[in-house]
Enzyme design. Structure first.
Site, PDB file in Angstrom:
ATOM      1  N   HIS A  17      20.105 -11.837 -10.192  1.00 55.87           N
ATOM      2  CA  HIS A  17      20.276 -12.124  -8.759  1.00 55.87           C
ATOM      3  C   HIS A  17      18.945 -11.947  -8.029  1.00 55.87           C
ATOM      4  CE1 HIS A  17      24.659 -10.611  -9.358  1.00 55.87           C
ATOM      5  NE2 HIS A  17      24.708 -11.924  -9.254  1.00 55.87           N
ATOM      6  N   LYS A  41      39.936 -10.113  -6.236  1.00 52.30           N
ATOM      7  CA  LYS A  41      39.231  -9.304  -7.230  1.00 52.30           C
ATOM      8  C   LYS A  41      39.246  -7.834  -6.837  1.00 52.30           C
ATOM      9  CE  LYS A  41      35.721 -12.518  -9.086  1.00 52.30           C
ATOM     10  NZ  LYS A  41      34.278 -12.783  -9.106  1.00 52.30           N
ATOM     11  N   ARG A  90      23.179 -20.575 -14.338  1.00 59.65           N
ATOM     12  CA  ARG A  90      22.760 -20.126 -15.669  1.00 59.65           C
ATOM     13  C   ARG A  90      23.126 -21.203 -16.683  1.00 59.65           C
ATOM     14  NH1 ARG A  90      25.870 -14.688 -14.727  1.00 59.65           N
ATOM     15  NH2 ARG A  90      27.010 -16.292 -13.618  1.00 59.65           N
ATOM     16  N   SER A 128      26.927  -9.822 -13.937  1.00 59.58           N
ATOM     17  CA  SER A 128      27.476  -8.535 -13.492  1.00 59.58           C
ATOM     18  C   SER A 128      28.542  -8.059 -14.484  1.00 59.58           C
ATOM     19  CB  SER A 128      28.104  -8.673 -12.103  1.00 59.58           C
ATOM     20  OG  SER A 128      27.124  -9.026 -11.163  1.00 59.58           O
TER      21      SER A 128
HETATM   22  P1  ADP Z   1      30.306 -15.035  -7.615  1.00 57.84           P
HETATM   23  O1  ADP Z   1      31.463 -14.105  -7.825  1.00 57.84           O
HETATM   24  O2  ADP Z   1      30.316 -15.717  -6.278  1.00 57.84           O
HETATM   25  O3  ADP Z   1      30.043 -15.988  -8.735  1.00 57.84           O
HETATM   26  P2  ADP Z   1      28.083 -13.419  -8.539  1.00 57.84           P
HETATM   27  O4  ADP Z   1      27.655 -12.120  -7.937  1.00 57.84           O
HETATM   28  O5  ADP Z   1      28.638 -13.368  -9.910  1.00 57.84           O
HETATM   29  O6  ADP Z   1      29.054 -14.050  -7.477  1.00 57.84           O
HETATM   30  O7  ADP Z   1      26.863 -14.434  -8.528  1.00 57.84           O
HETATM   31  C1  ADP Z   1      26.244 -14.839  -7.342  1.00 57.84           C
HETATM   32  C2  ADP Z   1      25.318 -16.007  -7.630  1.00 57.84           C
HETATM   33  O8  ADP Z   1      24.261 -15.604  -8.491  1.00 57.84           O
HETATM   34  C3  ADP Z   1      25.999 -17.166  -8.351  1.00 57.84           C
HETATM   35  O9  ADP Z   1      25.451 -18.372  -7.859  1.00 57.84           O
HETATM   36  C4  ADP Z   1      25.618 -16.961  -9.794  1.00 57.84           C
HETATM   37  O10 ADP Z   1      25.640 -18.172 -10.515  1.00 57.84           O
HETATM   38  C5  ADP Z   1      24.209 -16.441  -9.621  1.00 57.84           C
HETATM   39  N1  ADP Z   1      23.759 -15.654 -10.784  1.00 57.84           N
HETATM   40  C6  ADP Z   1      24.361 -14.596 -11.355  1.00 57.84           C
HETATM   41  N2  ADP Z   1      23.624 -14.118 -12.394  1.00 57.84           N
HETATM   42  C7  ADP Z   1      22.521 -14.922 -12.475  1.00 57.84           C
HETATM   43  C8  ADP Z   1      21.378 -14.978 -13.342  1.00 57.84           C
HETATM   44  N3  ADP Z   1      21.238 -14.123 -14.357  1.00 57.84           N
HETATM   45  N4  ADP Z   1      20.460 -15.950 -13.120  1.00 57.84           N
HETATM   46  C9  ADP Z   1      20.634 -16.823 -12.103  1.00 57.84           C
HETATM   47  N5  ADP Z   1      21.675 -16.840 -11.263  1.00 57.84           N
HETATM   48  C10 ADP Z   1      22.612 -15.903 -11.440  1.00 57.84           C
END
Ligand code: ADP
Length: 161
Positions: A17, A41, A90, A128
């Site tokens: 992130h 969630k 990703r 996450s």
């Molecule tokens: P959500 O529950 O909305 O998917 P996340 O916290 O899982 O929220 O992710 C927020 C954003 O960050 C999403 O667009 C996700 O694709 C992106 N993201 C998560 N991990 C990575 C990573 N390792 N590299 C690039 N983008 C990421």
């Protein structure tokens, strides 16, 4: 002023992130990182904790503001005087969900632009949920999450499991 909004659960924030935040912050005068309250969630960290953790993790990027929201994303983005949503991508598996979501948002608000940033290769495997699983079974999460949050994350996961 050009404002971008980077929404997500950030439960917890990872170095993946952070990489997106620091790259996206260069494209906007202000980047708002917004924690989404998802009623479907049960998060590991409360909304307030996630906001605090994001504030700590982004303290060196001056044009980032951390906020939280519930309800429709495009309404929130409009309230911030923005029409730009930033999401990270990703693997191919992210694509289908993100594609559908971006089109849905555009359907209800045609001026809204979702901008996708490709993950950096060194962070492509970080999620996450992966962090939570790793920590639960005693694996090291160092280098995967901001250093200042490592202990807090490990402690919470141990308490819960
Ligand atoms: P959500 O529950 O909305 O998917 P996340 O916290 O899982 O929220 O992710 C927020 C954003 O960050 C999403 O667009 C996700 O694709 C992106 N993201 C998560 N991990 C990575 C990573 N390792 N590299 C690039 N983008 C990421």
């Amino acid at each position: 002023m050009r404002i971008g909004v980077c929404p997500g659960s950030f439960d917890p924030v990872t170095n993946g992130h952070l990489d997106i935040f620091s790259r996206a912050s260069k494209m906007f005068d202000l980047l708002i990182v917004a924690v989404f309250h998802n009623p479907n969630k049960t998060p590991l960290f409360t909304m307030q904790e996630r906001v605090e953790m994001l504030n700590q993790a982004t303290k060196d990027i001056p044009n980032i503001k951390v906020d939280s929201f519930s309800g429709l994303l495009n309404d929130y983005v409009r309230r911030q005087n923005s029409t730009f949503i930033v999401r990270g991508l990703r693997a191919l598996s992210d694509f289908e969900y993100e594609f559908q979501r971006a089109l849905l948002i555009k359907k209800i608000d045609p001026a809204m632009e979702t901008i996708f940033m490709m993950t950096s290769s060194e962070y492509s495997f970080i999620s996450s949920s992966g962090i939570k699983e790793l920590a639960k079974f005693g694996g090291t999460i160092s280098g995967l999450v901001p250093e200042c949050l490592e202990e807090k994350i490990i402690k919470r996961i141990r308490e819960k499991s």
